[in-house]
Structure formats: structure tokens, C-alpha cells
Motif scaffolding. Structure first.
Motif, PDB file in Angstrom:
ATOM      1  N   ALA A  98       0.608  -1.359  -0.011  1.00 13.94           N
ATOM      2  CA  ALA A  98      -0.052   0.076  -0.100  1.00 13.94           C
ATOM      3  C   ALA A  98       0.728   1.337  -0.052  1.00 13.94           C
ATOM      4  CB  ALA A  98      -0.885  -0.190   1.078  1.00 13.94           C
ATOM      5  N   ILE A  99       0.296   2.414  -0.481  1.00 12.06           N
ATOM      6  CA  ILE A  99       0.550   3.615  -0.349  1.00 12.06           C
ATOM      7  C   ILE A  99      -0.319   4.423   0.630  1.00 12.06           C
ATOM      8  CG2 ILE A  99       1.263   5.786  -1.382  1.00 12.06           C
ATOM      9  CD1 ILE A  99       1.766   4.063  -3.891  1.00 12.06           C
ATOM     10  N   SER A 100       0.054   4.748   1.928  1.00 14.32           N
ATOM     11  CA  SER A 100      -0.898   5.081   2.791  1.00 14.32           C
ATOM     12  C   SER A 100      -0.474   5.903   3.976  1.00 14.32           C
ATOM     13  CB  SER A 100      -1.558   3.847   3.503  1.00 14.32           C
ATOM     14  OG  SER A 100      -2.524   4.187   4.562  1.00 14.32           O
ATOM     15  N   PRO A 101      -1.139   6.874   4.311  1.00 12.69           N
ATOM     16  CA  PRO A 101      -0.627   7.648   5.704  1.00 12.69           C
ATOM     17  C   PRO A 101      -1.023   6.621   6.767  1.00 12.69           C
ATOM     18  CG  PRO A 101      -3.007   8.373   5.070  1.00 12.69           C
ATOM     19  CD  PRO A 101      -2.325   7.447   3.835  1.00 12.69           C
ATOM     20  N   VAL A 102      -0.349   6.954   7.952  1.00 15.71           N
ATOM     21  CA  VAL A 102      -0.478   6.096   9.215  1.00 15.71           C
ATOM     22  C   VAL A 102      -1.160   7.039  10.048  1.00 15.71           C
ATOM     23  CG1 VAL A 102       0.516   4.624  10.934  1.00 15.71           C
ATOM     24  CG2 VAL A 102       1.526   4.822   8.549  1.00 15.71           C
ATOM     25  N   HIS A 103      -2.373   7.064  10.151  1.00 14.73           N
ATOM     26  CA  HIS A 103      -3.270   7.633  11.266  1.00 14.73           C
ATOM     27  C   HIS A 103      -4.493   6.960  11.452  1.00 14.73           C
ATOM     28  CE1 HIS A 103      -5.886   8.729   8.035  1.00 14.73           C
ATOM     29  NE2 HIS A 103      -5.139   9.604   7.488  1.00 14.73           N
ATOM     30  N   SER A 104      -5.495   7.351  12.336  1.00 13.97           N
ATOM     31  CA  SER A 104      -6.647   6.862  12.784  1.00 13.97           C
ATOM     32  C   SER A 104      -6.358   5.191  13.078  1.00 13.97           C
ATOM     33  CB  SER A 104      -7.604   6.936  11.648  1.00 13.97           C
ATOM     34  OG  SER A 104      -7.720   8.215  11.097  1.00 13.97           O
ATOM     35  N   ALA A 105      -7.244   4.265  12.453  1.00 12.39           N
ATOM     36  CA  ALA A 105      -7.320   2.896  12.870  1.00 12.39           C
ATOM     37  C   ALA A 105      -6.219   2.314  12.186  1.00 12.39           C
ATOM     38  CB  ALA A 105      -8.552   2.257  12.708  1.00 12.39           C
ATOM     39  N   ILE A 106      -5.713   2.988  10.853  1.00 16.01           N
ATOM     40  CA  ILE A 106      -4.499   2.430   9.951  1.00 16.01           C
ATOM     41  C   ILE A 106      -3.321   2.019  10.770  1.00 16.01           C
ATOM     42  CG2 ILE A 106      -3.279   2.853   7.921  1.00 16.01           C
ATOM     43  CD1 ILE A 106      -5.561   4.847   7.030  1.00 16.01           C
ATOM     44  N   ALA A 107      -3.157   2.898  11.759  1.00 17.33           N
ATOM     45  CA  ALA A 107      -1.859   2.678  12.501  1.00 17.33           C
ATOM     46  C   ALA A 107      -2.000   1.366  13.372  1.00 17.33           C
ATOM     47  CB  ALA A 107      -1.741   3.908  13.407  1.00 17.33           C
ATOM     48  N   ASP A 108      -2.927   0.814  13.339  1.00 17.78           N
ATOM     49  CA  ASP A 108      -2.940  -0.527  14.070  1.00 17.78           C
ATOM     50  C   ASP A 108      -2.355  -1.691  13.329  1.00 17.78           C
ATOM     51  OD1 ASP A 108      -4.283   0.492  16.415  1.00 17.78           O
ATOM     52  OD2 ASP A 108      -6.196  -0.152  15.538  1.00 17.78           O
ATOM     53  N   TYR A 109      -2.253  -1.576  11.880  1.00 18.15           N
ATOM     54  CA  TYR A 109      -1.817  -2.720  11.108  1.00 18.15           C
ATOM     55  C   TYR A 109      -0.961  -2.209   9.952  1.00 18.15           C
ATOM     56  CZ  TYR A 109      -5.673  -1.232   8.028  1.00 18.15           C
ATOM     57  OH  TYR A 109      -6.576  -0.449   7.334  1.00 18.15           O
ATOM     58  N   PHE A 110      -0.676  -1.000   9.631  1.00 15.97           N
ATOM     59  CA  PHE A 110      -0.020  -0.597   8.608  1.00 15.97           C
ATOM     60  C   PHE A 110       1.216   0.254   8.918  1.00 15.97           C
ATOM     61  CE2 PHE A 110       1.261   2.514   5.202  1.00 15.97           C
ATOM     62  CZ  PHE A 110       1.656   1.557   4.239  1.00 15.97           C
ATOM     63  N   GLY A 111       2.404   0.018   8.411  1.00 14.39           N
ATOM     64  CA  GLY A 111       3.631   0.803   8.346  1.00 14.39           C
ATOM     65  C   GLY A 111       4.605   0.345   7.434  1.00 14.39           C
ATOM     66  N   GLU A 112       5.789   0.904   7.440  1.00 12.88           N
ATOM     67  CA  GLU A 112       6.896   0.940   6.431  1.00 12.88           C
ATOM     68  C   GLU A 112       7.468  -0.488   6.022  1.00 12.88           C
ATOM     69  OE1 GLU A 112      10.659   2.307   9.169  1.00 12.88           O
ATOM     70  OE2 GLU A 112       9.826   3.795   7.679  1.00 12.88           O
ATOM     71  N   GLU A 113       6.883  -1.337   7.009  1.00  9.76           N
ATOM     72  CA  GLU A 113       7.316  -2.674   6.436  1.00  9.76           C
ATOM     73  C   GLU A 113       6.511  -3.469   5.626  1.00  9.76           C
ATOM     74  OE1 GLU A 113       4.143  -2.918   9.644  1.00  9.76           O
ATOM     75  OE2 GLU A 113       5.903  -1.793   9.431  1.00  9.76           O
ATOM     76  N   SER A 114       5.394  -2.931   5.162  1.00  4.76           N
ATOM     77  CA  SER A 114       4.366  -3.416   4.561  1.00  4.76           C
ATOM     78  C   SER A 114       3.814  -2.482   3.266  1.00  4.76           C
ATOM     79  CB  SER A 114       3.026  -3.918   5.019  1.00  4.76           C
ATOM     80  OG  SER A 114       2.595  -3.072   5.965  1.00  4.76           O
ATOM     81  N   GLY A 115       4.809  -1.227   2.925  1.00  3.90           N
ATOM     82  CA  GLY A 115       4.160  -0.359   2.183  1.00  3.90           C
ATOM     83  C   GLY A 115       5.113   0.986   2.146  1.00  3.90           C
ATOM     84  N   PHE A 116       4.578   1.989   1.393  1.00  6.60           N
ATOM     85  CA  PHE A 116       5.142   3.328   1.522  1.00  6.60           C
ATOM     86  C   PHE A 116       4.213   4.352   2.381  1.00  6.60           C
ATOM     87  CE2 PHE A 116       6.634   1.287  -2.358  1.00  6.60           C
ATOM     88  CZ  PHE A 116       7.940   1.896  -2.368  1.00  6.60           C
ATOM     89  N   VAL A 117       4.843   4.675   3.357  1.00  5.97           N
ATOM     90  CA  VAL A 117       4.225   5.613   4.228  1.00  5.97           C
ATOM     91  C   VAL A 117       4.145   7.138   3.843  1.00  5.97           C
ATOM     92  CG1 VAL A 117       4.190   6.388   6.770  1.00  5.97           C
ATOM     93  CG2 VAL A 117       4.627   4.260   6.315  1.00  5.97           C
TER      94      VAL A 117
END
Length: 201
Positions: A98-117
Motif C-alpha cells: 500500500a501507499i498510505s498515511p498512518v493515522h486513525s485505525a490504520i496505525a494498528d496494522y500498517f507501516g513502512e514494513e508493508s508499504g510506502f508511508v
């Protein structure tokens, strides 16, 4: 306002407008044709480019959504606020980084290890359903330059570094399994019931 589609299109065209092999697919979750016309008109005002931008203006069935996911290289969004963002979770589970910001509930499962922050900062905002949009809460202001860099970097990775892409895809899939997989959810549910003195039947 919350989905920030203008920023998404602008960043994509800035980063990949000269790349004829790049395609942005925008899934518009509305059947309001006035809204659809506004989105497309705004896009048309952004100038000429060699990349492709595709608009899907209808609700898709499960099989069609699966075919769209299979044709996707990265799931990208520039939302200012989210709940769980189920489309992001579904694409990560399908092995799409993914290409995604890390905020709200997204921060629970997404980070730079699995996409572009994509970088973002909190700013005052109104509730989306309030017509006067008075600043009574906050949402994330998306850094458009960061989003454009993420598009450019993801395109370079997909074209030239397939082993890095496969690594991101695998780590994203594992991150979702650890957060929302059956075993992980059952373990947390069992613990929560235990703390309440309830047993699983």
C-alpha cells in the motif's frame, strides 16, 4: 472532503504523469452523477499527461472487485481520517502493498514494513456530516510531496525491484494476518472474555 481525492490525483500526476505504463484507478463509491461529474471535471483541469487515469463510477460485485484487486500493483489512498479502512486491509491480505498515511485505525496494522508511508500532521477539522463543518475535531493533513514521492518510489520498485516488491507484499499479508486473522482475533476475544469473567462456550 475526507477522502482527499484531489490530492491523490494531483500527487499521481506530479509523480507519474510522464509514465505511459502507470495507471491510477479511482473507485468512486457514489451513484451521484453530479458528484462524479465534479470529480472528472476537476481531473480534466489538471492538464495533459501520458499516464492513464481510470474512473469506476459504480458499485462492483465481489467477483469484479477480486479481479480489480488481482490487476492492482499497489493500493493507494490519501484519506484524512478513517475507521478500519477495509479496502486497504483486503488488498494487503491479497498481497498488494500500500501507499498510505498512518493515522486513525490504520496505525494498528500498517507501516513502512508493508508499504510506502505518506507523511501527515493533525489539523483542526469539522465532522463530515455537519453542514457548517465547524472545527470540532481533527483529521490528518496529507503531505502531497510525500504522497508524490511514494508514487514515484512504488513505480520504480514495481518495475525494477521485483524481489523488494514481493517482500513488501509478504510482510503486508503477515501484518494483516497478525492483526485481523482468525487466530489473532480469537485470541484477543478469548482474553477479553476472560477478563470479564466469561468463558467461551
Amino acid at each position: 472532503r475526507r477522502k482527499n481525492w484531489q490530492g491523490l490525483i494531483r500527487a499521481f500526476l506530479t509523480a507519474l504523469g510522464d509514465q505511459p505504463d502507470a495507471t491510477l484507478v479511482l473507485k468512486l463509491a457514489t451513484d451521484d452523477m453530479g458528484c462524479v461529474r465534479h470529480v472528472i471535471h476537476t481531473y480534466q483541469m489538471m492538464g495533459p499527461h501520458r499516464c492513464a487515469v481510470v474512473f469506476i463510477c459504480d458499485y462492483l460485485g465481489e467477483e469484479t472487485m477480486l479481479r480489480l484487486c488481482r490487476a492492482t500493483t499497489f493500493y493507494a489512498h490519501a484519506t484524512r481520517a478513517e475507521g478500519s479502512c477495509l479496502p486497504l486491509m483486503n488488498h494487503m491480505a491479497a498481497g498488494r502493498p500500500a501507499i498510505s498515511p498512518v493515522h486513525s485505525a490504520i496505525a494498528d496494522y500498517f507501516g513502512e514494513e508493508s508499504g510506502f508511508v505518506v507523511e501527515s500532521v493533525q489539523e483542526a477539522a469539522g465532522w463530515p456530516h455537519e453542514s457548517r463543518f465547524r472545527a470540532r475535531t481533527t483529521w490528518a493533513r496529507i503531505d502531497i510531496d510525500s504522497l508524490a514521492r511514494a508514487f514515484a518510489d512504488s513505480h520504480a520498485m514495481a518495475r525494477h525491484r521485483p524481489e523488494d516488491y514481493a517482500g513488501l507484499a509478504g510482510r503486508g499479508r503477515e501484518a494483516i494476518r497478525a492483526w485481523a486473522g482468525r487466530q489473532a482475533v480469537m485470541a484477543r476475544l478469548t482474553n477479553a472474555l476472560g477478563e470479564l469473567g466469561l468463558s467461551r462456550r
